[in-house]
Design a protein around this motif. Sequence first.
Motif, PDB file in Angstrom:
ATOM      1  N   MET A   1      86.771 -22.800 -35.232  1.00  0.00           N
ATOM      2  CA  MET A   1      86.868 -21.937 -34.375  1.00  0.00           C
ATOM      3  C   MET A   1      86.203 -20.799 -34.849  1.00  0.00           C
ATOM      4  SD  MET A   1      89.982 -20.516 -32.028  1.00  0.00           S
ATOM      5  CE  MET A   1      90.894 -19.871 -33.465  1.00  0.00           C
ATOM      6  N   PHE A   2      85.415 -20.177 -33.948  1.00  0.00           N
ATOM      7  CA  PHE A   2      84.775 -18.972 -34.374  1.00  0.00           C
ATOM      8  C   PHE A   2      85.527 -17.761 -34.105  1.00  0.00           C
ATOM      9  CE2 PHE A   2      81.953 -15.392 -32.841  1.00  0.00           C
ATOM     10  CZ  PHE A   2      81.484 -14.619 -33.887  1.00  0.00           C
ATOM     11  N   ARG A   3      85.341 -16.752 -35.079  1.00  0.00           N
ATOM     12  CA  ARG A   3      86.054 -15.485 -34.707  1.00  0.00           C
ATOM     13  C   ARG A   3      85.173 -14.184 -34.759  1.00  0.00           C
ATOM     14  NH1 ARG A   3      91.495 -15.474 -34.104  1.00  0.00           N
ATOM     15  NH2 ARG A   3      92.419 -17.693 -34.500  1.00  0.00           N
ATOM     16  N   TYR A   4      85.522 -13.168 -33.844  1.00  0.00           N
ATOM     17  CA  TYR A   4      84.701 -12.018 -33.749  1.00  0.00           C
ATOM     18  C   TYR A   4      85.033 -11.402 -35.089  1.00  0.00           C
ATOM     19  CZ  TYR A   4      83.834 -12.329 -28.859  1.00  0.00           C
ATOM     20  OH  TYR A   4      83.351 -12.878 -27.671  1.00  0.00           O
ATOM     21  N   PRO A   5      84.115 -10.310 -35.381  1.00  0.00           N
ATOM     22  CA  PRO A   5      84.750  -9.577 -36.604  1.00  0.00           C
ATOM     23  C   PRO A   5      85.950  -8.962 -36.604  1.00  0.00           C
ATOM     24  CG  PRO A   5      82.341  -9.014 -35.784  1.00  0.00           C
ATOM     25  CD  PRO A   5      82.813 -10.114 -34.908  1.00  0.00           C
ATOM     26  N   ASN A   6      86.412  -8.686 -35.211  1.00  0.00           N
ATOM     27  CA  ASN A   6      87.837  -8.105 -35.340  1.00  0.00           C
ATOM     28  C   ASN A   6      88.916  -9.107 -35.341  1.00  0.00           C
ATOM     29  OD1 ASN A   6      87.679  -9.298 -32.725  1.00  0.00           O
ATOM     30  ND2 ASN A   6      87.718  -7.447 -31.668  1.00  0.00           N
ATOM     31  N   LYS A  80      79.251  -7.635 -32.732  1.00  0.00           N
ATOM     32  CA  LYS A  80      79.499  -6.345 -33.555  1.00  0.00           C
ATOM     33  C   LYS A  80      80.897  -5.871 -33.548  1.00  0.00           C
ATOM     34  CE  LYS A  80      76.892  -3.185 -31.398  1.00  0.00           C
ATOM     35  NZ  LYS A  80      76.585  -1.899 -31.190  1.00  0.00           N
ATOM     36  N   GLN A  81      81.501  -5.291 -34.614  1.00  0.00           N
ATOM     37  CA  GLN A  81      82.938  -4.813 -34.715  1.00  0.00           C
ATOM     38  C   GLN A  81      82.926  -3.679 -33.821  1.00  0.00           C
ATOM     39  OE1 GLN A  81      84.758  -3.618 -38.377  1.00  0.00           O
ATOM     40  NE2 GLN A  81      86.016  -5.459 -38.198  1.00  0.00           N
ATOM     41  N   SER A  82      84.162  -3.728 -33.001  1.00  0.00           N
ATOM     42  CA  SER A  82      84.354  -2.607 -31.960  1.00  0.00           C
ATOM     43  C   SER A  82      85.160  -1.363 -33.092  1.00  0.00           C
ATOM     44  CB  SER A  82      85.424  -2.963 -31.114  1.00  0.00           C
ATOM     45  OG  SER A  82      85.822  -2.005 -30.441  1.00  0.00           O
ATOM     46  N   SER A  83      84.636  -0.339 -32.722  1.00  0.00           N
ATOM     47  CA  SER A  83      85.220   0.785 -33.312  1.00  0.00           C
ATOM     48  C   SER A  83      86.285   1.409 -32.651  1.00  0.00           C
ATOM     49  CB  SER A  83      84.301   1.761 -33.520  1.00  0.00           C
ATOM     50  OG  SER A  83      83.720   2.262 -32.002  1.00  0.00           O
TER      51      SER A  83
ATOM     52  N   VAL B  64      76.108 -19.955 -27.759  1.00  0.00           N
ATOM     53  CA  VAL B  64      76.222 -19.204 -29.292  1.00  0.00           C
ATOM     54  C   VAL B  64      75.969 -20.148 -30.512  1.00  0.00           C
ATOM     55  CG1 VAL B  64      77.782 -17.970 -30.831  1.00  0.00           C
ATOM     56  CG2 VAL B  64      77.873 -17.648 -28.366  1.00  0.00           C
ATOM     57  N   ASP B  65      75.326 -20.043 -31.312  1.00  0.00           N
ATOM     58  CA  ASP B  65      74.829 -20.952 -32.485  1.00  0.00           C
ATOM     59  C   ASP B  65      75.527 -20.482 -33.637  1.00  0.00           C
ATOM     60  OD1 ASP B  65      73.535 -23.053 -33.534  1.00  0.00           O
ATOM     61  OD2 ASP B  65      71.825 -21.825 -34.288  1.00  0.00           O
ATOM     62  N   TYR B  66      76.177 -21.466 -34.438  1.00  0.00           N
ATOM     63  CA  TYR B  66      76.885 -21.140 -35.782  1.00  0.00           C
ATOM     64  C   TYR B  66      76.064 -21.599 -36.917  1.00  0.00           C
ATOM     65  CZ  TYR B  66      80.141 -20.954 -32.040  1.00  0.00           C
ATOM     66  OH  TYR B  66      80.981 -20.885 -30.763  1.00  0.00           O
ATOM     67  N   PRO B  67      75.175 -21.038 -37.438  1.00  0.00           N
ATOM     68  CA  PRO B  67      74.390 -21.354 -38.547  1.00  0.00           C
ATOM     69  C   PRO B  67      75.345 -21.664 -39.838  1.00  0.00           C
ATOM     70  CG  PRO B  67      73.774 -19.162 -38.142  1.00  0.00           C
ATOM     71  CD  PRO B  67      74.705 -19.647 -37.015  1.00  0.00           C
ATOM     72  N   ARG B  68      76.205 -20.615 -39.984  1.00  0.00           N
ATOM     73  CA  ARG B  68      77.041 -20.636 -41.049  1.00  0.00           C
ATOM     74  C   ARG B  68      78.610 -20.041 -40.584  1.00  0.00           C
ATOM     75  NH1 ARG B  68      73.667 -17.104 -42.836  1.00  0.00           N
ATOM     76  NH2 ARG B  68      74.906 -15.439 -42.723  1.00  0.00           N
ATOM     77  N   ARG B  69      79.352 -20.749 -41.326  1.00  0.00           N
ATOM     78  CA  ARG B  69      80.823 -20.417 -40.650  1.00  0.00           C
ATOM     79  C   ARG B  69      81.256 -19.149 -40.410  1.00  0.00           C
ATOM     80  NH1 ARG B  69      86.021 -22.841 -41.844  1.00  0.00           N
ATOM     81  NH2 ARG B  69      87.539 -21.275 -41.832  1.00  0.00           N
ATOM     82  N   SER B  70      80.469 -18.060 -41.050  1.00  0.00           N
ATOM     83  CA  SER B  70      80.690 -16.521 -41.089  1.00  0.00           C
ATOM     84  C   SER B  70      79.896 -15.717 -39.762  1.00  0.00           C
ATOM     85  CB  SER B  70      80.662 -15.614 -42.087  1.00  0.00           C
ATOM     86  OG  SER B  70      79.528 -15.939 -42.816  1.00  0.00           O
ATOM     87  N   ALA B  72      77.740 -15.970 -36.479  1.00  0.00           N
ATOM     88  CA  ALA B  72      77.283 -16.581 -35.243  1.00  0.00           C
ATOM     89  C   ALA B  72      75.962 -15.750 -34.649  1.00  0.00           C
ATOM     90  CB  ALA B  72      78.333 -16.250 -34.125  1.00  0.00           C
ATOM     91  N   VAL B  73      75.097 -16.492 -33.868  1.00  0.00           N
ATOM     92  CA  VAL B  73      73.830 -16.040 -33.215  1.00  0.00           C
ATOM     93  C   VAL B  73      73.928 -16.220 -31.868  1.00  0.00           C
ATOM     94  CG1 VAL B  73      71.401 -15.867 -33.408  1.00  0.00           C
ATOM     95  CG2 VAL B  73      72.492 -16.385 -35.346  1.00  0.00           C
ATOM     96  N   ILE B  74      74.074 -15.195 -31.005  1.00  0.00           N
ATOM     97  CA  ILE B  74      74.102 -15.493 -29.538  1.00  0.00           C
ATOM     98  C   ILE B  74      72.418 -15.783 -29.194  1.00  0.00           C
ATOM     99  CG2 ILE B  74      74.302 -14.362 -27.086  1.00  0.00           C
ATOM    100  CD1 ILE B  74      76.089 -12.429 -28.737  1.00  0.00           C
ATOM    101  N   LYS B  75      72.535 -17.110 -28.706  1.00  0.00           N
ATOM    102  CA  LYS B  75      71.075 -17.539 -28.347  1.00  0.00           C
ATOM    103  C   LYS B  75      70.816 -17.255 -26.922  1.00  0.00           C
ATOM    104  CE  LYS B  75      69.412 -19.368 -32.218  1.00  0.00           C
ATOM    105  NZ  LYS B  75      68.480 -18.783 -32.849  1.00  0.00           N
ATOM    106  N   GLU B  76      71.680 -17.389 -26.050  1.00  0.00           N
ATOM    107  CA  GLU B  76      71.451 -17.025 -24.430  1.00  0.00           C
ATOM    108  C   GLU B  76      72.430 -16.183 -23.926  1.00  0.00           C
ATOM    109  OE1 GLU B  76      71.395 -20.622 -22.397  1.00  0.00           O
ATOM    110  OE2 GLU B  76      70.773 -19.600 -20.529  1.00  0.00           O
ATOM    111  N   ALA B  77      72.102 -15.147 -23.444  1.00  0.00           N
ATOM    112  CA  ALA B  77      72.897 -14.387 -22.673  1.00  0.00           C
ATOM    113  C   ALA B  77      72.247 -13.461 -21.657  1.00  0.00           C
ATOM    114  CB  ALA B  77      73.544 -13.118 -23.838  1.00  0.00           C
ATOM    115  N   TYR B  78      73.058 -12.737 -20.640  1.00  0.00           N
ATOM    116  CA  TYR B  78      72.199 -11.868 -19.598  1.00  0.00           C
ATOM    117  C   TYR B  78      73.120 -10.600 -19.462  1.00  0.00           C
ATOM    118  CZ  TYR B  78      70.295 -16.540 -18.937  1.00  0.00           C
ATOM    119  OH  TYR B  78      69.669 -17.963 -18.960  1.00  0.00           O
ATOM    120  N   PHE B  79      72.029  -9.633 -18.986  1.00  0.00           N
ATOM    121  CA  PHE B  79      72.867  -8.322 -18.779  1.00  0.00           C
ATOM    122  C   PHE B  79      73.771  -8.509 -17.465  1.00  0.00           C
ATOM    123  CE2 PHE B  79      69.142  -7.214 -21.271  1.00  0.00           C
ATOM    124  CZ  PHE B  79      69.592  -6.452 -22.266  1.00  0.00           C
TER     125      PHE B  79
END
Lengths: 197, 197
Positions: A1-6, A80-83, B64-70, B72-79
């Motif tokens: 499972m992926f976790r955000y920086p927070n 990004k990590q939230s401030s 979201v793509d997970y190339p490494r455990r730590s 994560a790269v968001i590959k598709e997103a919308y405003f």
Amino acid sequence: MFRYPNGKAYQPIASTQQKKQQSITYSNRGMTLEDDLNETNRYYLENQVAVIHKKPTPVQIVNVDYPRRSAAVIKEAYFKQSSTTDYNGIYKGRYIDFEAKETKNKTSFPLQNFHKHQIHHMKSVLKHGGISFVILSMLNEFYYLEAVHLLEFWDRKETGGRKSISYSELELVAHKIPLGYQPRIDYIKIIEELFFS
Amino acid sequence: MFRYPNGKAYQPIASTQQKKQQSITYSNRGMTLEDDLNETNRYYLENQVAVIHKKPTPVQIVNVDYPRRSAAVIKEAYFKQSSTTDYNGIYKGRYIDFEAKETKNKTSFPLQNFHKHQIHHMKSVLKHGGISFVILSMLNEFYYLEAVHLLEFWDRKETGGRKSISYSELELVAHKIPLGYQPRIDYIKIIEELFFS
């Protein structure tokens, strides 16, 4: 499972498989704490009780594609990590600010669920007269813990003490929020009792 | 130029070319209104004047793509369109909430810079006792316009009247904020005069 920086678990949108997995870890209602709080805040807003919103997830946008004039697709972005904390708004003229966290631990709530920036933000909010707290979910129960107490536990950790809040400490210091139907997690009721009674 | 659903121009991160273009349209300082407000809010925070943050840009994450455990790269997103205003926080215990907009128009400020959700949000904030306003940038000048006045102009538009605020109306009703060094856009000074004097 992926976790955000927070430290928060990433929830992909429209992923039913993930939803099913959640329903096992987060009681058996198939809801996350975030879902419940969004529902609660929607109830408060519609019934003109309070205006409280979750902030969007902070994302660093690197590359955007424009297939059509009207539609932009973000092709590369990073979490990004939230401030700050995730939720804020207004109740009876007062500034409300909180963070929500859940744990699967059964004996204590790990303080690593929070990061330094958030702790610092809570201190600032208190200093400026805001109402600052955290909503903790543990053992399918919900607790309203005032920031002033969280800061004590945090300081204990920083000075070499234990790295978590024990369940018995939580029961002693925090206010239990019973799970309801509408609103689901009625934290405003606790605020009302603490600050307006 | 791409615009967000809320009409705001998209600013790619680390794009010097874009930065240069901005410096032509937004005075000659190479700064955007958002840059100036971020700097202002940072000043307020560091000097313990107020705690006010810009909310992250709302993004709908699809893939979201997970190339490494730590990582994560968001590959598709919308405003996504925001349902609130961009800035909020606390000053002297009061809830502060505002939106910032600029125009290149020279004779009037178009109301299409705001959308219904934001107007609705401002009404709610006022109803709950918050301090709600907009910061408008026009002709290299900055104005603090109280939400109550914006709502009047909005209602005029909704009932068939003009679709903008004329420059002379703005001068009459809004409070001019002189551009400073630290803080750059000292809107708290206006709040202090309006609500705490």
